[in-house]
Motif scaffolding. Sequence first.
Motif, PDB file in Angstrom:
ATOM      1  N   VAL A 168       0.605  -0.950   0.174  1.00 38.39           N
ATOM      2  CA  VAL A 168      -0.055  -0.248  -0.086  1.00 38.39           C
ATOM      3  C   VAL A 168       0.795   1.636   0.208  1.00 38.39           C
ATOM      4  O   VAL A 168       0.868   1.997  -0.991  1.00 38.39           O
ATOM      5  N   ALA A 169       1.978   1.464   0.500  1.00 40.01           N
ATOM      6  CA  ALA A 169       3.194   2.635   1.073  1.00 40.01           C
ATOM      7  C   ALA A 169       4.156   2.632  -0.450  1.00 40.01           C
ATOM      8  O   ALA A 169       3.356   3.698  -0.409  1.00 40.01           O
ATOM      9  N   ALA A 170       4.133   1.589  -1.244  1.00 36.58           N
ATOM     10  CA  ALA A 170       5.062   1.234  -2.397  1.00 36.58           C
ATOM     11  C   ALA A 170       4.100   1.751  -3.396  1.00 36.58           C
ATOM     12  O   ALA A 170       4.859   2.151  -4.609  1.00 36.58           O
ATOM     13  N   VAL A 171       3.085   1.111  -3.640  1.00 38.60           N
ATOM     14  CA  VAL A 171       2.242   1.261  -5.505  1.00 38.60           C
ATOM     15  C   VAL A 171       0.782   1.647  -5.136  1.00 38.60           C
ATOM     16  O   VAL A 171       0.340   1.914  -5.792  1.00 38.60           O
ATOM     17  N   GLY A 172       0.266   1.766  -3.939  1.00 42.30           N
ATOM     18  CA  GLY A 172      -0.786   2.231  -3.933  1.00 42.30           C
ATOM     19  C   GLY A 172      -2.120   0.399  -3.295  1.00 42.30           C
ATOM     20  O   GLY A 172      -1.852  -0.793  -3.514  1.00 42.30           O
ATOM     21  N   TYR A 173      -3.819   1.050  -3.265  1.00 48.17           N
ATOM     22  CA  TYR A 173      -4.760  -0.058  -2.919  1.00 48.17           C
ATOM     23  C   TYR A 173      -4.679  -1.048  -4.473  1.00 48.17           C
ATOM     24  O   TYR A 173      -5.147  -2.395  -4.192  1.00 48.17           O
ATOM     25  N   GLY A 174      -4.985  -0.127  -5.719  1.00 55.06           N
ATOM     26  CA  GLY A 174      -5.444  -1.344  -6.659  1.00 55.06           C
ATOM     27  C   GLY A 174      -4.350  -2.095  -6.881  1.00 55.06           C
ATOM     28  O   GLY A 174      -4.487  -3.394  -6.865  1.00 55.06           O
ATOM     29  N   TRP A 175      -3.046  -2.439  -6.971  1.00 53.37           N
ATOM     30  CA  TRP A 175      -2.117  -3.146  -7.323  1.00 53.37           C
ATOM     31  C   TRP A 175      -1.379  -4.331  -6.173  1.00 53.37           C
ATOM     32  O   TRP A 175      -1.201  -5.780  -6.171  1.00 53.37           O
ATOM     33  N   THR A 176      -2.167  -3.564  -4.467  1.00 50.64           N
ATOM     34  CA  THR A 176      -1.922  -4.213  -3.574  1.00 50.64           C
ATOM     35  C   THR A 176      -3.113  -5.197  -3.662  1.00 50.64           C
ATOM     36  O   THR A 176      -2.727  -6.694  -3.447  1.00 50.64           O
ATOM     37  N   TYR A 177      -4.136  -5.117  -3.879  1.00 50.64           N
ATOM     38  CA  TYR A 177      -5.325  -6.093  -4.382  1.00 50.64           C
ATOM     39  C   TYR A 177      -5.321  -6.450  -5.237  1.00 50.64           C
ATOM     40  O   TYR A 177      -5.840  -8.055  -5.107  1.00 50.64           O
ATOM     41  N   ALA A 178      -4.530  -6.025  -6.196  1.00 48.23           N
ATOM     42  CA  ALA A 178      -4.334  -7.351  -7.570  1.00 48.23           C
ATOM     43  C   ALA A 178      -3.611  -8.396  -6.871  1.00 48.23           C
ATOM     44  O   ALA A 178      -2.792  -9.847  -7.705  1.00 48.23           O
TER      45      ALA A 178
END
Length: 461
Positions: A168-178
């Motif tokens: 979340v801190a590095a790439v944001g929520y979208g890619w984290t959920y991916a």
Amino acid sequence: MARLLMDLSPLKKYPDFRRLWMGSAFSTLGFQVTSMAVSLQIFHITGSTFAVGSVGLVAVLPLIIGGLYGGVIADARDRRLVALTVSVILWLVSVLIALQAFLHLENVWVLYGLIAVQSFVHPINQSARGAIIPKVVGLKRLPAANALNMSVNTLATTLGPMLGGFLVAAVGYGWTYAVDVVTFTVGLWALYKLPAQVPEHDGTAPARGVKAVIDGFGFVRRSPVISMTFVLDVCAMVFLFPQALFPAMAITVVGGNAAVAGLLSGTMTLGAFLGTLLSGRAVAVTRQGAALTWTYAGWTIGMLWSGVSIAWIAAATTPGTPTAWGGLASCMVGLMVAGASDAVGGIYRSTILQTAAPDTMRGRLQGLFIVTVTGGPRIGSGVMGAAGQWAGPGLALVYGAVACAASVGALSAKFPQLRAYHAPVPPETSAIDTLQTPQARTETAEIPRVPPPPAQRPDED
């Protein structure tokens, strides 16, 4: 030293179990990444620990319904097909959670709705999976298989929240959920490779609908040992589950960021992983009821230590200072103790339940098990979120520890059957087609106490 380490024989002997174990590792990792990211996203949108804790409250009713009727479905149909179907639905929900983040909806109600759907389907999946395990490995290696499942789940839940916070801190929520979308695919593959897993019904039609649910409750009511495993776990989780407090503990009290919140959650599950890693002697314990009761003492003491540490940081230090970070390290020690205690207790809970249930009842009891072990923490998240908003996260844990100790102690004193329980001697065979549970267990009001085996045990085959 070798006897302290967990028994790996189920992985070596049973390819189906090995695939299930691997699939569970990947799917649980993705699920935990998403869980942490959801907590952080809701806290980012609202700034409220109560809003974070409300994730658990939103999920409770769907989880109860899914758990109860999921067990009925798992006792009436091919469990492999049931688990595979609902896993596809869970995968689609993960896709939608990622999509809302990529679209920047910033709407907590969308997240609440998706979590509610996920919470309805998830216990159906877990009921079917849990009922499959005894048929795959047999009763003789069931404690070792449960320890292995617990170890891989706790490892995933150790890495998942930490990875979720960092992503979340590095790439944001979208890619984290991916990440969840990708890892869940491995779990689908593991289920697809299983043979059919049809429950044994001795030629009689399986119970369905409300009657089947009532039959499951009746079986639990007639078995005080099983009842107490459920009730004690609910008490421990409702009064003392800290997940909703981690964002406030990390960001507001200590002065850290989202990654620190993930570290706190990961620390508790790291303790759980270490507990299962050193479970070699634990799976050989015959007084499983007394051992389970003592694990709740370890859970309470660990959480009390963590609460005192956080309360001290809030009262006597400034966020972001070395002293505050030192207090955080003390808090993490308590979380590790609590996590290790809970993991070992989970091995005993699963084994007692799976051993006591006939195959025709395992799905329903697994459904009830899922309702308690996941519903309790979700209610506890709401309770702790509200308590943290009122008293601060440190004191919320302290008060919760007092309530947990009082309730578990009183119940254990009033209903001593669990503490007196001894594990039955398992059959020497573990072949699927010869696995049977003694019929007497479904007809008596209490699981019979079986004397412990002699000190000199026969060698494992």
